[in-house]
Design a protein around this motif. Structure first.
Motif, PDB file in Angstrom:
ATOM      1  N   VAL A 158      35.775  66.312  28.279  1.00  0.00           N
ATOM      2  CA  VAL A 158      34.004  66.980  27.519  1.00  0.00           C
ATOM      3  C   VAL A 158      34.752  67.973  27.000  1.00  0.00           C
ATOM      4  O   VAL A 158      34.753  69.234  28.202  1.00  0.00           O
ATOM      5  N   LYS A 159      34.516  67.480  25.378  1.00  0.00           N
ATOM      6  CA  LYS A 159      34.145  69.645  24.799  1.00  0.00           C
ATOM      7  C   LYS A 159      33.501  70.190  25.189  1.00  0.00           C
ATOM      8  O   LYS A 159      32.590  70.091  24.756  1.00  0.00           O
ATOM      9  N   PHE A 186      25.212  63.050  21.328  1.00  0.00           N
ATOM     10  CA  PHE A 186      25.163  61.681  20.847  1.00  0.00           C
ATOM     11  C   PHE A 186      26.471  60.905  20.615  1.00  0.00           C
ATOM     12  O   PHE A 186      26.680  59.986  21.112  1.00  0.00           O
ATOM     13  N   LYS A 187      27.736  61.881  20.329  1.00  0.00           N
ATOM     14  CA  LYS A 187      29.096  61.135  20.078  1.00  0.00           C
ATOM     15  C   LYS A 187      29.113  60.642  21.448  1.00  0.00           C
ATOM     16  O   LYS A 187      30.574  59.753  21.881  1.00  0.00           O
ATOM     17  N   ILE A 188      29.137  62.017  22.528  1.00  0.00           N
ATOM     18  CA  ILE A 188      29.677  61.402  24.044  1.00  0.00           C
ATOM     19  C   ILE A 188      28.810  60.748  25.110  1.00  0.00           C
ATOM     20  O   ILE A 188      28.809  59.853  26.324  1.00  0.00           O
ATOM     21  N   LYS A 189      27.460  60.443  24.657  1.00  0.00           N
ATOM     22  CA  LYS A 189      26.698  60.489  25.439  1.00  0.00           C
ATOM     23  C   LYS A 189      26.798  59.199  26.621  1.00  0.00           C
ATOM     24  O   LYS A 189      26.881  58.905  27.846  1.00  0.00           O
ATOM     25  N   CYS A 226      24.122  69.344  20.851  1.00  0.00           N
ATOM     26  CA  CYS A 226      25.361  69.961  21.293  1.00  0.00           C
ATOM     27  C   CYS A 226      25.102  69.976  23.032  1.00  0.00           C
ATOM     28  O   CYS A 226      24.903  71.320  23.918  1.00  0.00           O
ATOM     29  N   VAL A 227      26.841  70.242  23.573  1.00  0.00           N
ATOM     30  CA  VAL A 227      27.062  70.010  24.789  1.00  0.00           C
ATOM     31  C   VAL A 227      27.395  71.978  25.287  1.00  0.00           C
ATOM     32  O   VAL A 227      28.182  72.129  24.166  1.00  0.00           O
ATOM     33  N   ILE A 228      26.922  72.498  26.049  1.00  0.00           N
ATOM     34  CA  ILE A 228      26.923  73.785  25.856  1.00  0.00           C
ATOM     35  C   ILE A 228      27.378  74.644  27.484  1.00  0.00           C
ATOM     36  O   ILE A 228      27.931  75.822  27.924  1.00  0.00           O
TER      37      ILE A 228
END
Length: 419
Positions: free
Chosen positions: A50-51, A57-60, A37-39
């Protein structure tokens, strides 16, 4: 008296830019262990929508297609850059509290009579930027909470100087009015909801509330916040870090584990790392807990377990904790499951110079090999790695970091070269 909060801007992304100037103004995200996940996000990545916490994998595909840059987490590098920033702050301010990896409170007392808080803050910001390459913003106020408000206002209003001083009642009231109650230091999501239901939606409204009423309706902690919003100093700068009450080391696995022997070696790695942290805190522990679990997203199997082991005397010896794991892990392990995460927790701490004798141990014979542990720690600190035989040494890679940057400041082989 004035208190400053020094906050590193987009710290992880800023660290990656220090040795990669070509990434200036490029959107950057940093991923959690196993690239899950994005941290962390740069301001450019935030502007792309970008949240925080979104699965990679959802935003890649969309993110990379728009020119975004991604890194696996490089905590050794980030930790070293943080130490460099904090060392600068300690050298300039007589009293500094390291609040987190990218934040610190400073005592600015006396600067009003000399060069002024704003000029001193500007000097500090420029010094950190020049010596480390890390951009910071500096919020200054009469209390910790107001310093936090000032820092929030710098980010919200995009103040170009990156320094804001709240020293007049007019400036303070204006800042409080434009700060949502949920952005106040210490106000979490649940408390934000309760305050909103009570008609308190910004910091100024909270500052008007009678402190005693807030204490009765909510807590003494929120009462202190109200007093701090009104300029009454309730929270001191803690230049000595408080002792940890527990140490937890846990990780999700890049590849699920189905074998007890492999799981044991990985957990042993966590134990050794936790013991090193314990010794660095000058503490001993009387209790260790081990937990394992399958993936919470796997509907076909579900299992989690935790078990603890208590010692008759406090210890900081890695071998004592490894002995306890050998006792615990086989009791909670179940075959035919695919384990996705494991971890250990050390608790029940006591000072390294204090030993509570057992009432039932007449001989009081304890294994005290602190010098051996100290030598091992010193060797490992100097990159001469000493392992315990039961550790996982290259046999299994529990963590996936496919996009990790070099350890520019902590590994000789990763030093950048100039051609």
């Amino acid at each position: 008296m004035s208190i400053a909060l020094v906050d590193c801007d987009s710290f992880y992304a800023s660290c990656e830019r220090v040795f990669r100037p070509d990434l200036k103004n490029r959107p950057i995200v940093v991923l959690s262990n196993n690239d899950g996940c994005v941290i962390a996000r740069s301001s450019e990545a935030k502007a792309m929508g970008v949240k925080m916490g979104v699965p990679w994998f959802k935003i890649k595909d969309r993110y990379i297609r728009k020119g975004g840059i991604v890194f696996s987490s490089n905590f050794a590098f980030y930790g070293d850059m943080s130490r460099r920033v904090m060392n600068i702050l300690n050298s300039i301010s007589p009293k500094t509290e390291v609040y987190s990896i990218d934040e610190a409170f400073l005592d600015f007392s006396g600067t009003e009579k000399n060069i002024g808080c704003f000029d001193f803050g500007l000097h500090l910001k420029n010094t950190v930027g020049r010596w480390t390459g890390i951009p910071v913003r500096i919020g200054i106020g009469p209390t910790k909470t107001l310093a936090k408000i000032a820092s929030y206002q710098i980010k919200k209003r995009d103040i170009q100087s990156r320094v804001l001083v709240l020293d007049s009642q007019r400036d303070i009231s204006e800042a409080l009015k434009s700060t949502p109650v949920g952005e106040i230091w210490g106000v979490g999501r649940r408390l934000n909801r309760k305050l909103s239901m009570a008609g308190i939606r910004n910091a100024l409204q909270l500052s008007y509330a009678p402190p005693q009423d807030i204490r009765k309706r909510f807590s003494i902690v929120l009462e202190r916040t109200v007093r701090e919003l009104n300029g009454e100093k309730c929270l001191d700068i803690e230049d000595v870090s408080p002792t940890k009450k527990q140490i937890v080391v846990s990780r999700s696995f890049a590849k699920k584990i189905t074998n007890l022997e492999v799981l044991n070696t990985v957990v042993n790695d966590y134990v050794v790392r936790a013991a090193e942290k314990l010794r660095s805190e000058k503490q001993k522990s009387s209790r260790i807990s081990v937990f394992i679990r399958t993936s919470p997203f796997d509907t076909n199997e579900s299992y989690r377990a935790i078990k603890s082991y208590s010692f008759t005397y406090p210890t900081d010896d890695s071998r004592d904790f490894l002995y306890a794991v050998r006792k615990i892990l086989p009791k909670i392990y179940r075959p035919n499951y695919r384990y996705s995460k494991a971890g250990i927790m050390l608790s029940s701490f006591s000072d390294i110079g204090y030993v509570q004798n057992s009432l039932f141990n007449e001989n009081h014979t304890y294994k005290m090999d602190s010098k051996l542990m100290q030598v091992i720690d010193e060797l490992n600190l100097n990159q001469k790695q000493i392992y315990i035989a039961s550790q996982n040494i290259g046999r299994f890679k529990p963590i996936q970091r496919n996009m990790i940057s070099p350890r520019y400041t902590t590994r000789w082989g990763d030093l950048p070269t100039v051609k």
